[in-house]
Design a protein around this motif. Structure first.
Motif, PDB file in Angstrom:
ATOM      1  N   ALA A   1       0.836  -1.203   0.000  1.00  0.00           N
ATOM      2  CA  ALA A   1       0.000   0.000   0.000  1.00  0.00           C
ATOM      3  C   ALA A   1       0.873   1.257   0.000  1.00  0.00           C
ATOM      4  O   ALA A   1       0.588   2.238  -0.703  1.00  0.00           O
ATOM      5  CB  ALA A   1      -0.930  -0.005   1.208  1.00  0.00           C
ATOM      6  N   LEU A   2       1.942   1.246   0.789  1.00  0.00           N
ATOM      7  CA  LEU A   2       2.864   2.380   0.812  1.00  0.00           C
ATOM      8  C   LEU A   2       3.521   2.577  -0.552  1.00  0.00           C
ATOM      9  O   LEU A   2       3.632   3.704  -1.047  1.00  0.00           O
ATOM     10  CB  LEU A   2       3.931   2.152   1.883  1.00  0.00           C
ATOM     11  CG  LEU A   2       5.060   3.177   1.942  1.00  0.00           C
ATOM     12  CD1 LEU A   2       4.528   4.516   2.407  1.00  0.00           C
ATOM     13  CD2 LEU A   2       6.169   2.692   2.842  1.00  0.00           C
ATOM     14  N   MET A   3       3.968   1.493  -1.192  1.00  0.00           N
ATOM     15  CA  MET A   3       4.623   1.600  -2.500  1.00  0.00           C
ATOM     16  C   MET A   3       3.669   2.124  -3.567  1.00  0.00           C
ATOM     17  O   MET A   3       4.031   2.993  -4.362  1.00  0.00           O
ATOM     18  CB  MET A   3       5.178   0.233  -2.934  1.00  0.00           C
ATOM     19  CG  MET A   3       6.343  -0.259  -2.119  1.00  0.00           C
ATOM     20  SD  MET A   3       7.778   0.821  -2.275  1.00  0.00           S
ATOM     21  CE  MET A   3       7.779   1.644  -0.704  1.00  0.00           C
ATOM     22  N   LEU A   4       2.458   1.607  -3.601  1.00  0.00           N
ATOM     23  CA  LEU A   4       1.489   2.056  -4.599  1.00  0.00           C
ATOM     24  C   LEU A   4       1.076   3.507  -4.361  1.00  0.00           C
ATOM     25  O   LEU A   4       0.960   4.293  -5.307  1.00  0.00           O
ATOM     26  CB  LEU A   4       0.262   1.142  -4.600  1.00  0.00           C
ATOM     27  CG  LEU A   4       0.509  -0.267  -5.145  1.00  0.00           C
ATOM     28  CD1 LEU A   4      -0.711  -1.143  -4.938  1.00  0.00           C
ATOM     29  CD2 LEU A   4       0.882  -0.194  -6.616  1.00  0.00           C
ATOM     30  N   THR A   5       0.863   3.890  -3.106  1.00  0.00           N
ATOM     31  CA  THR A   5       0.473   5.268  -2.806  1.00  0.00           C
ATOM     32  C   THR A   5       1.594   6.245  -3.136  1.00  0.00           C
ATOM     33  O   THR A   5       1.345   7.303  -3.730  1.00  0.00           O
ATOM     34  CB  THR A   5       0.095   5.397  -1.306  1.00  0.00           C
ATOM     35  OG1 THR A   5      -0.937   4.452  -1.015  1.00  0.00           O
ATOM     36  CG2 THR A   5      -0.382   6.794  -0.986  1.00  0.00           C
ATOM     37  N   SER A   6       2.817   5.905  -2.784  1.00  0.00           N
ATOM     38  CA  SER A   6       3.921   6.820  -3.075  1.00  0.00           C
ATOM     39  C   SER A   6       4.157   6.938  -4.574  1.00  0.00           C
ATOM     40  O   SER A   6       4.428   8.040  -5.083  1.00  0.00           O
ATOM     41  CB  SER A   6       5.193   6.364  -2.362  1.00  0.00           C
ATOM     42  OG  SER A   6       5.570   5.081  -2.804  1.00  0.00           O
ATOM     43  N   GLY A   7       4.053   5.837  -5.306  1.00  0.00           N
ATOM     44  CA  GLY A   7       4.205   5.909  -6.757  1.00  0.00           C
ATOM     45  C   GLY A   7       3.109   6.736  -7.402  1.00  0.00           C
ATOM     46  O   GLY A   7       3.365   7.560  -8.291  1.00  0.00           O
ATOM     47  N   ALA A   8       1.877   6.539  -6.945  1.00  0.00           N
ATOM     48  CA  ALA A   8       0.757   7.310  -7.503  1.00  0.00           C
ATOM     49  C   ALA A   8       0.913   8.788  -7.188  1.00  0.00           C
ATOM     50  O   ALA A   8       0.668   9.647  -8.054  1.00  0.00           O
ATOM     51  CB  ALA A   8      -0.564   6.773  -6.951  1.00  0.00           C
ATOM     52  N   CYS A   9       1.324   9.121  -5.962  1.00  0.00           N
ATOM     53  CA  CYS A   9       1.513  10.535  -5.609  1.00  0.00           C
ATOM     54  C   CYS A   9       2.640  11.167  -6.411  1.00  0.00           C
ATOM     55  O   CYS A   9       2.565  12.342  -6.793  1.00  0.00           O
ATOM     56  CB  CYS A   9       1.798  10.676  -4.116  1.00  0.00           C
ATOM     57  SG  CYS A   9       0.374  10.373  -3.075  1.00  0.00           S
ATOM     58  N   PHE A  10       3.683  10.417  -6.691  1.00  0.00           N
ATOM     59  CA  PHE A  10       4.796  10.953  -7.479  1.00  0.00           C
ATOM     60  C   PHE A  10       4.317  11.327  -8.883  1.00  0.00           C
ATOM     61  O   PHE A  10       4.572  12.429  -9.366  1.00  0.00           O
ATOM     62  CB  PHE A  10       5.926   9.924  -7.548  1.00  0.00           C
ATOM     63  CG  PHE A  10       7.073  10.358  -8.391  1.00  0.00           C
ATOM     64  CD1 PHE A  10       8.006  11.257  -7.910  1.00  0.00           C
ATOM     65  CD2 PHE A  10       7.211   9.873  -9.679  1.00  0.00           C
ATOM     66  CE1 PHE A  10       9.073  11.657  -8.696  1.00  0.00           C
ATOM     67  CE2 PHE A  10       8.276  10.271 -10.468  1.00  0.00           C
ATOM     68  CZ  PHE A  10       9.200  11.171  -9.984  1.00  0.00           C
ATOM     69  N   PHE A  11       3.600  10.407  -9.540  1.00  0.00           N
ATOM     70  CA  PHE A  11       3.155  10.699 -10.895  1.00  0.00           C
ATOM     71  C   PHE A  11       2.018  11.717 -10.905  1.00  0.00           C
ATOM     72  O   PHE A  11       1.944  12.560 -11.795  1.00  0.00           O
ATOM     73  CB  PHE A  11       2.743   9.404 -11.603  1.00  0.00           C
ATOM     74  CG  PHE A  11       3.921   8.555 -11.956  1.00  0.00           C
ATOM     75  CD1 PHE A  11       4.808   8.959 -12.937  1.00  0.00           C
ATOM     76  CD2 PHE A  11       4.160   7.369 -11.300  1.00  0.00           C
ATOM     77  CE1 PHE A  11       5.906   8.184 -13.270  1.00  0.00           C
ATOM     78  CE2 PHE A  11       5.255   6.590 -11.621  1.00  0.00           C
ATOM     79  CZ  PHE A  11       6.127   7.001 -12.605  1.00  0.00           C
ATOM     80  N   TRP A  12       1.134  11.691  -9.933  1.00  0.00           N
ATOM     81  CA  TRP A  12       0.048  12.664  -9.862  1.00  0.00           C
ATOM     82  C   TRP A  12       0.604  14.078  -9.638  1.00  0.00           C
ATOM     83  O   TRP A  12       0.142  15.035 -10.247  1.00  0.00           O
ATOM     84  CB  TRP A  12      -0.903  12.294  -8.728  1.00  0.00           C
ATOM     85  CG  TRP A  12      -2.074  13.232  -8.592  1.00  0.00           C
ATOM     86  CD1 TRP A  12      -2.118  14.393  -7.884  1.00  0.00           C
ATOM     87  CD2 TRP A  12      -3.346  13.087  -9.200  1.00  0.00           C
ATOM     88  NE1 TRP A  12      -3.334  14.971  -8.000  1.00  0.00           N
ATOM     89  CE2 TRP A  12      -4.123  14.193  -8.807  1.00  0.00           C
ATOM     90  CE3 TRP A  12      -3.921  12.122 -10.020  1.00  0.00           C
ATOM     91  CZ2 TRP A  12      -5.439  14.358  -9.226  1.00  0.00           C
ATOM     92  CZ3 TRP A  12      -5.230  12.298 -10.425  1.00  0.00           C
ATOM     93  CH2 TRP A  12      -5.959  13.412 -10.029  1.00  0.00           C
ATOM     94  N   GLY A  13       1.608  14.188  -8.795  1.00  0.00           N
ATOM     95  CA  GLY A  13       2.186  15.503  -8.523  1.00  0.00           C
ATOM     96  C   GLY A  13       2.884  16.104  -9.723  1.00  0.00           C
ATOM     97  O   GLY A  13       2.939  17.327  -9.876  1.00  0.00           O
TER      98      GLY A  13
END
Length: 129
Positions: A95-107
């Motif tokens: 969950a941490l890996m998916l959330t951090s990856g999504a936030c990186f690309f979303w940002g």
């Protein structure tokens, strides 16, 4: 200086230093040509290690590293219940890996939503070159 033990300083241009170096060279040559040298000369060339074959033998290739390192007293207490070589990370890790990856690309899509093109790159103006 230090512990009060110092090596004698030898002036390389002095006669005694030259004599010591010559005697050391002669002593090494005598040791190489001494009675034990003939045993070293009798070693067949096939018994010597060839540099290309040093890494060819795979040691511990079939060893179960989940049991522990060979020769160590530290062992895995529960090898069937816990894989020490490749442990499962669990739901929170993924969950941490998916959330951090999504936030990186979303940002980094912020620049695409503006009317003015802000092309400063992926990491900003101070990106490492």
């Amino acid at each position: 200086a230090g512990l009060g033990v110092s090596a004698p300083v030898i002036n390389p241009t002095s006669r005694t230093a030259t004599v010591k170096m010559v005697l050391a060279t002669l002593g090494h040559a005598a040791a190489r040509a001494g009675p034990l040298a003939r045993f070293a000369a009798q070693t067949p060339p096939s018994a010597l290690a060839v540099p290309s074959s040093i890494g060819a033998v795979r040691r511990f290739a079939d060893y179960d590293w989940n049991m522990g390192v060979p020769g160590s007293r530290i062992r895995n207490p529960d090898p069937q219940g816990y894989n020490d070589v490749a442990p499962g990370m669990g739901f929170k890790w993924w969950a941490l890996m998916l959330t951090s990856g999504a936030c990186f690309f979303w940002g980094n899509t912020y620049d695409l939503s503006r009317g003015v093109n802000i092309a400063i790159g992926l990491f900003g103006p101070n990106a490492p070159m």
